[in-house]
Structure formats: structure tokens, C-alpha cells
Write a protein that holds these residues in place. Sequence first.
Motif, short mmCIF file in Angstrom:
data_model
loop_
_atom_site.label_atom_id
_atom_site.label_comp_id
_atom_site.label_asym_id
_atom_site.label_seq_id
_atom_site.Cartn_x
_atom_site.Cartn_y
_atom_site.Cartn_z
N GLU A 32 -11.84 -4.90 -1.08
CA GLU A 32 -11.26 -4.92 0.26
C GLU A 32 -10.00 -5.79 0.32
O GLU A 32 -9.67 -6.35 1.35
CB GLU A 32 -12.29 -5.32 1.32
CG GLU A 32 -13.38 -4.28 1.49
CD GLU A 32 -14.30 -4.55 2.65
OE1 GLU A 32 -13.80 -4.74 3.78
OE2 GLU A 32 -15.53 -4.54 2.43
N GLU A 33 -9.32 -5.87 -0.80
CA GLU A 33 -8.01 -6.53 -0.85
C GLU A 33 -7.04 -5.82 0.10
O GLU A 33 -6.15 -6.43 0.68
CB GLU A 33 -7.49 -6.48 -2.29
CG GLU A 33 -6.11 -7.05 -2.48
CD GLU A 33 -5.62 -6.89 -3.91
OE1 GLU A 33 -4.40 -6.80 -4.08
OE2 GLU A 33 -6.44 -6.85 -4.84
N ILE A 100 -12.15 4.65 -3.33
CA ILE A 100 -12.21 3.73 -4.48
C ILE A 100 -10.89 3.74 -5.24
O ILE A 100 -10.25 2.70 -5.40
CB ILE A 100 -13.40 4.10 -5.39
CG1 ILE A 100 -14.71 3.93 -4.60
CG2 ILE A 100 -13.40 3.22 -6.65
CD1 ILE A 100 -15.93 4.50 -5.28
N ARG A 101 -10.47 4.91 -5.69
CA ARG A 101 -9.18 4.99 -6.39
C ARG A 101 -8.03 4.60 -5.47
O ARG A 101 -7.06 3.97 -5.90
CB ARG A 101 -8.96 6.41 -6.93
CG ARG A 101 -9.91 6.79 -8.05
CD ARG A 101 -9.73 8.22 -8.50
NE ARG A 101 -10.29 9.15 -7.50
CZ ARG A 101 -10.21 10.46 -7.59
NH1 ARG A 101 -9.58 11.03 -8.60
NH2 ARG A 101 -10.75 11.23 -6.67
N SER A 102 -8.15 4.96 -4.20
CA SER A 102 -7.08 4.65 -3.25
C SER A 102 -6.89 3.16 -3.06
O SER A 102 -5.77 2.71 -2.81
CB SER A 102 -7.32 5.35 -1.91
OG SER A 102 -8.59 5.04 -1.40
N GLU A 103 -7.96 2.38 -3.19
CA GLU A 103 -7.79 0.93 -3.08
C GLU A 103 -6.92 0.40 -4.22
O GLU A 103 -6.06 -0.46 -4.00
CB GLU A 103 -9.13 0.19 -3.06
CG GLU A 103 -8.90 -1.31 -2.83
CD GLU A 103 -10.14 -2.14 -2.90
OE1 GLU A 103 -10.45 -2.79 -1.89
OE2 GLU A 103 -10.79 -2.17 -3.98
N SER A 107 -3.36 -1.36 -3.51
CA SER A 107 -3.10 -2.72 -4.01
C SER A 107 -1.77 -2.79 -4.76
O SER A 107 -1.02 -3.75 -4.61
CB SER A 107 -4.23 -3.17 -4.94
OG SER A 107 -5.42 -3.33 -4.22
N LYS A 108 -1.48 -1.76 -5.53
CA LYS A 108 -0.20 -1.72 -6.25
C LYS A 108 0.96 -1.64 -5.27
O LYS A 108 2.01 -2.26 -5.49
CB LYS A 108 -0.17 -0.53 -7.22
CG LYS A 108 -1.11 -0.71 -8.40
CD LYS A 108 -1.08 0.48 -9.34
CE LYS A 108 -2.03 0.28 -10.50
NZ LYS A 108 -1.99 1.37 -11.47
N TYR A 114 5.07 -3.48 -0.06
CA TYR A 114 4.76 -2.68 1.13
C TYR A 114 3.78 -3.47 1.98
O TYR A 114 2.73 -3.92 1.50
CB TYR A 114 4.19 -1.32 0.73
CG TYR A 114 5.24 -0.43 0.12
CD1 TYR A 114 6.02 0.39 0.93
CD2 TYR A 114 5.47 -0.42 -1.25
CE1 TYR A 114 7.02 1.21 0.37
CE2 TYR A 114 6.46 0.38 -1.81
CZ TYR A 114 7.23 1.19 -1.00
OH TYR A 114 8.20 1.98 -1.54
N SER A 115 4.13 -3.65 3.25
CA SER A 115 3.38 -4.59 4.09
C SER A 115 2.36 -3.95 5.03
O SER A 115 1.53 -4.65 5.59
CB SER A 115 4.36 -5.41 4.93
OG SER A 115 5.11 -4.55 5.78
N ASN A 116 2.42 -2.64 5.19
CA ASN A 116 1.58 -1.99 6.19
C ASN A 116 0.76 -0.87 5.55
O ASN A 116 0.86 0.29 5.93
CB ASN A 116 2.47 -1.45 7.32
CG ASN A 116 1.73 -1.29 8.61
OD1 ASN A 116 0.55 -1.57 8.71
ND2 ASN A 116 2.44 -0.80 9.61
N VAL A 117 -0.06 -1.25 4.58
CA VAL A 117 -0.81 -0.30 3.78
C VAL A 117 -2.30 -0.42 4.12
O VAL A 117 -2.84 -1.51 4.19
CB VAL A 117 -0.63 -0.56 2.27
CG1 VAL A 117 -1.41 0.43 1.43
CG2 VAL A 117 0.84 -0.54 1.90
N LYS A 118 -2.94 0.74 4.31
CA LYS A 118 -4.37 0.78 4.58
C LYS A 118 -5.04 1.76 3.62
O LYS A 118 -4.41 2.69 3.13
CB LYS A 118 -4.64 1.27 6.02
CG LYS A 118 -3.97 0.50 7.12
CD LYS A 118 -4.69 -0.76 7.45
CE LYS A 118 -4.19 -1.47 8.68
NZ LYS A 118 -2.80 -1.82 8.71
N ASN A 119 -6.33 1.53 3.38
CA ASN A 119 -7.15 2.40 2.55
C ASN A 119 -8.06 3.21 3.48
O ASN A 119 -8.80 2.62 4.28
CB ASN A 119 -7.98 1.54 1.60
CG ASN A 119 -8.83 2.35 0.64
OD1 ASN A 119 -8.66 3.56 0.51
ND2 ASN A 119 -9.76 1.68 -0.03
#
Length: 164
Positions: A32-33, A100-103, A107-108, A114-119
Motif C-alpha cells: 500500500e505504498e 498487485i502488478r499495478s502497485e 510505485s515506479k 508522478y504525484s497523483n497516482v492511485k492503484n
Amino acid sequence: MKTVLFYILCLFSVYSFSQDKLSQLLEKHNTEEVPYIYVQDLDRLQTEPTYLDAREVQEYRVSHIKDALWVGYDDFNIETIEKQITNKDQEIVVYCSLGIRSEVIASKLKKAGYSNVKNLYGGIFEWKNNNHSVYNNQNNETDSIHTFSEKWSKWLNNGIKTHE
């Protein structure tokens, strides 16, 4: 009346248990980073996010969120993304099958500034489970969802499951 109440409780228990299992699976694999965003919360966003599909190309070809950019997982390249998305404050939602892969990809993106990224919690499976449309490689709406494998297909409750 007792019988009806019993069946209602059983149905509720099964639904609750399956939801808990998904949260347990994601808790096991994710840190949950990158914060989750739930399908239901997407309607409340003030602007349409850019969707990034972090699955493999064969999965994307079967079905994806409309206008999602395929970024892949094994072949992910941050330089390509930086050319396509120059505004690093833009709202970005990364998804895969379950989240899972999307996290990893999200993170990358965060590490690249990029400051506004959600999973997307539950990925494209939860998207489809909540009756949202998906599109194939020809941009036609489809009910088919690539489930990655037989094992992962149990999380998809709505649509036609494919994994080859």
C-alpha cells in the motif's frame, strides 16, 4: 420465516467472506505504498483520470478500460510514459487484474515524480464486477475478461472469463 432468515444470513456470510479473501490476498502481496482507489470512488473524481493498464499485452487486447494506455508489466518503460504523460500532477489510475502488478508499476511512477497516482483496488475484475464497460483491441465493448490464469479467474464474478 426462520428458513428465509437463515438463507439471507448464509448469503451475506458468503459475500462477506469472499470480500475478506480479496482484501487478504491484496494485503499479502501489496505494501500500500501507493494508495488504493475503489471503483465506486472513481465517479466522485472531478476530472477523468488517465488509466494505465499494467497487464500483459494479450490481456489488454481481450479487454481494457476505455481509452486506457497499455504500459505492461514485464515490458514497462518509464521513459515511454514520461513522453506520453508530461504533466506529473495529472490524476493517474493504474490497474491490472486485481491490483498487485499495478502497485509495482504505480510505485515506479511515484519514484519518477508522478504525484497523483492511485492503484485500482481489485483491478479490472472489480471494474467489471461493478458493471462497468470494458473494450477489446478493436475498441468494441465486450463481456470477455482475460483472467490471467484459472486460479485468478475466481475473483471475476461478472463477464466471460478467458485466460489463454
